[in-house]
Design an enzyme around this catalytic site. Structure first.
Site, mmCIF file in Angstrom:
data_model
loop_
_atom_site.group_PDB
_atom_site.id
_atom_site.type_symbol
_atom_site.label_atom_id
_atom_site.label_comp_id
_atom_site.label_asym_id
_atom_site.label_seq_id
_atom_site.Cartn_x
_atom_site.Cartn_y
_atom_site.Cartn_z
ATOM 1 N N HIS A 4 0.815 -1.218 0.000
ATOM 2 C CA HIS A 4 0.000 0.000 0.000
ATOM 3 C C HIS A 4 0.852 1.274 0.000
ATOM 4 C CE1 HIS A 4 0.456 -0.213 4.511
ATOM 5 N NE2 HIS A 4 0.503 1.097 4.367
ATOM 6 N N SER A 51 4.687 2.372 7.992
ATOM 7 C CA SER A 51 4.318 1.245 7.139
ATOM 8 C C SER A 51 5.498 0.781 6.294
ATOM 9 C CB SER A 51 3.168 1.633 6.213
ATOM 10 O OG SER A 51 1.991 1.835 6.946
ATOM 11 N N ASP A 110 0.018 -7.562 1.365
ATOM 12 C CA ASP A 110 0.544 -6.208 1.539
ATOM 13 C C ASP A 110 2.071 -6.179 1.510
ATOM 14 O OD1 ASP A 110 0.283 -3.478 1.742
ATOM 15 O OD2 ASP A 110 0.145 -3.461 3.935
#
Length: 512
Positions: free
Chosen positions: A157, A260, A187
């Site tokens: 993402h 992230s 992911d």
């Protein structure tokens, strides 16, 4: 409060041995008195300390055993060396999505351009629909180097649908990044930069993690490079509603936007996870963060580097979660396992003899704790491999061998060749049922990136025709994309719009 007081007491103890003894005697005396030791031994110890005389060896040992603290205090972990050794291999990833114009659908389902024109002629304002400009978007994330020649792992993402990637190292060097592959279902993404002799991280094993173990994260929350946070493992194999294939590591490590894709370390300085998600009602950290286990991430990475995509195992069953009432009906002591509700025709499961009402409890000896864990276990088996299932049928246990097939979604992605990638979409032909419901033939867009996304093509669109010719297969679309430009008729929400695509000169090498 007790820890604070102990610190104050010992902070005043002199360093010189000859000055330390009187104070230590006084402290020990106060300790003995506070424990209420009125025995002859306690009195002897106290008197000996105050008078400066020695105790017999046996008495000293007994006194030490009597006055020893009941609870041992564990030392807090030291992350200094971990950060020094591993910080340089953690990178900041800055991404840019260029400004673009998209065609938005009309507000009324089923309204096409002809009907909208009637409304306009009668003076009804239609502020919705038509071209809409989306400004440039910028974002930031984290990543870490796993190969000295510039292979970097991060979250899908972080780099999904971006036009520009800039990787910044701790020594302030910057490199342009190229996405080698992404897997949205786990992911995971792999990015490559053109560099050599880079620092790399040591990869550990997530299966060795234990709840309560100390862990640390390094990343770029809110763009603040090389920020270190720490905590403990809160839970293992956590299943989240939005993810089917990832048994997350839950921690209380502070993770915020920008973290992230960054690494999660154990105390050995080994990467054991990739920070991916948080649970929050405010958008900020609330003590619940989730990391992708590194064992799973490395399996995905190997496929992305080799093939640019991920192929997962598939057996072809629909399943549901068990509760205690269902477990009682199927002869189970506990509600663990995956209950089969449907077996797909001509699937590996049907060929192996699985039936509706079977409860799958293990795969190759690995326990199926819930219906959520079954897809994770099956997907890890390479297509074509055999798996032995333990099944409860008619309240009796039996073994069933199944040859694992290829996930249908992965097969759909294989229909995308280089020319549809040139356009920037993943697509497949409509099924008969989908064509009936949409009242059209065409190609369904599964993903839209790059040039297609800039031009306004979206996931879920149906490409009906290209340059005036009906498009019924991906091959027909591929042929249309071999020219310098293509005019697509796209059906969306019941309406239809034309979208012109102009290919760049640099894409000429992609033609077949």
């Amino acid at each position: 409060m007790r820890a604070r007081l102990w610190h104050k007491v010992f902070s005043f103890v002199p360093r010189r041995p000859e000055k330390r003894a009187p104070i230590q005697k006084e402290i020990l005396f106060m300790q003995i008195a506070s424990f209420g030791l009125k025995s002859t031994l306690a009195g002897a110890v106290a008197a000996a300390l105050m008078l400066g005389t020695a105790l017999p060896v046996a008495a000293a040992e007994e006194a030490a055993a009597t006055t020893a603290p009941v609870v041992q205090q564990a030392a807090l972990p030291d992350f200094v060396s971990l950060v020094k050794e591993n910080g340089p291999a953690v990178v900041n990833i800055a991404v840019v999505k260029n400004a673009r114009v998209v065609n938005t659908p009309f507000a009324f389902p089923g309204m096409d351009e002809r009907q909208a024109e009637i409304f306009r002629r009668f003076g009804f304002p239609l502020p919705f629909g038509g071209p809409q400009e989306i400004p440039e978007q910028r974002g930031t994330g984290s990543g870490f180097i796993i190969s000295s020649d510039g292979i970097i792992m991060t979250n899908a993402h972080v780099v999904d649908g971006v036009d520009e990637i800039t990787v910044r190292l701790t020594d302030k060097r910057e490199f342009k990044g190229k996405v080698l592959g992404t897997d949205k279902q786990t992911d995971i993404a792999v990015v490559k930069i053109d560099a050599k002799d880079l620092p790399v991280l040591r990869i550990g094993s997530s299966k060795d993690l234990q709840v309560g173990e100390w862990v640390a994260a390094i990343g770029s929350p809110f763009g603040l490079d090389n920020t270190v946070t720490a905590g403990i493992v809160s839970a293992l194999s956590r299943n989240l509603p939005s993810d089917t294939y990832v048994p997350f590591i839950q921690t209380d490590v502070a993770v915020n936007p920008g973290n992230s894709g960054g690494p999660l370390f154990n105390m050995k300085g080994e990467v054991v996870g990739i920070n991916s998600q948080i649970f929050s009602t405010s958008g900020g950290f609330m003590g619940l963060s989730f990391a992708i286990p590194i064992d799973l991430a490395m399996q995905i990475k190997d496929q992305l580097v080799k093939d640019g995509k991920v192929t997962r195992g598939y057996i072809g069953v629909y399943i549901q979660e068990l509760n205690q009432e269902l477990a009682d009906n199927f002869g189970l002591k506990t509600p663990e396992g995956a209950l089969v509700t449907k077996v797909e025709k001509e699937s590996p499961a049907e060929k192996a003899g699985l039936r509706e009402g079977d409860v799958i409890t293990t795969i190759d000896g690995r326990k199926v704790t819930s219906s959520v864990s079954l897809p994770m276990l099956v997907s890890a088996i390479p297509p074509g491999g055999k798996a032995e299932l333990t099944v409860i049928r008619d309240k009796k246990e039996q073994k069933i061998s199944v040859t694992v097939g290829t996930n249908k979604q992965a097969e759909a992605q294989k229909t995308v060749d280089q020319n549809t990638q040139r356009l920037g979409i993943q697509a497949r032909a409509l099924t008969d049922e989908e064509a009936r419901q949409a009242d059209t033939t065409g190609v369904l867009v599964l993903e839209s990136t790059g040039l297609a996304a800039k031009s306004g093509i979206r996931k879920g669109d149906i490409i009906v025709s290209a340059n005036g010719t009906l498009v019924k297969t991906v091959e027909a679309l591929r042929q249309a994309c071999t020219k310098d430009r293509v005019l697509l008729l796209v059906q969306r929400d019941g309406g239809r719009i034309f979208i012109p695509i102009q290919f760049d000169k640099k894409d000429e090498g992609s033609k077949k």
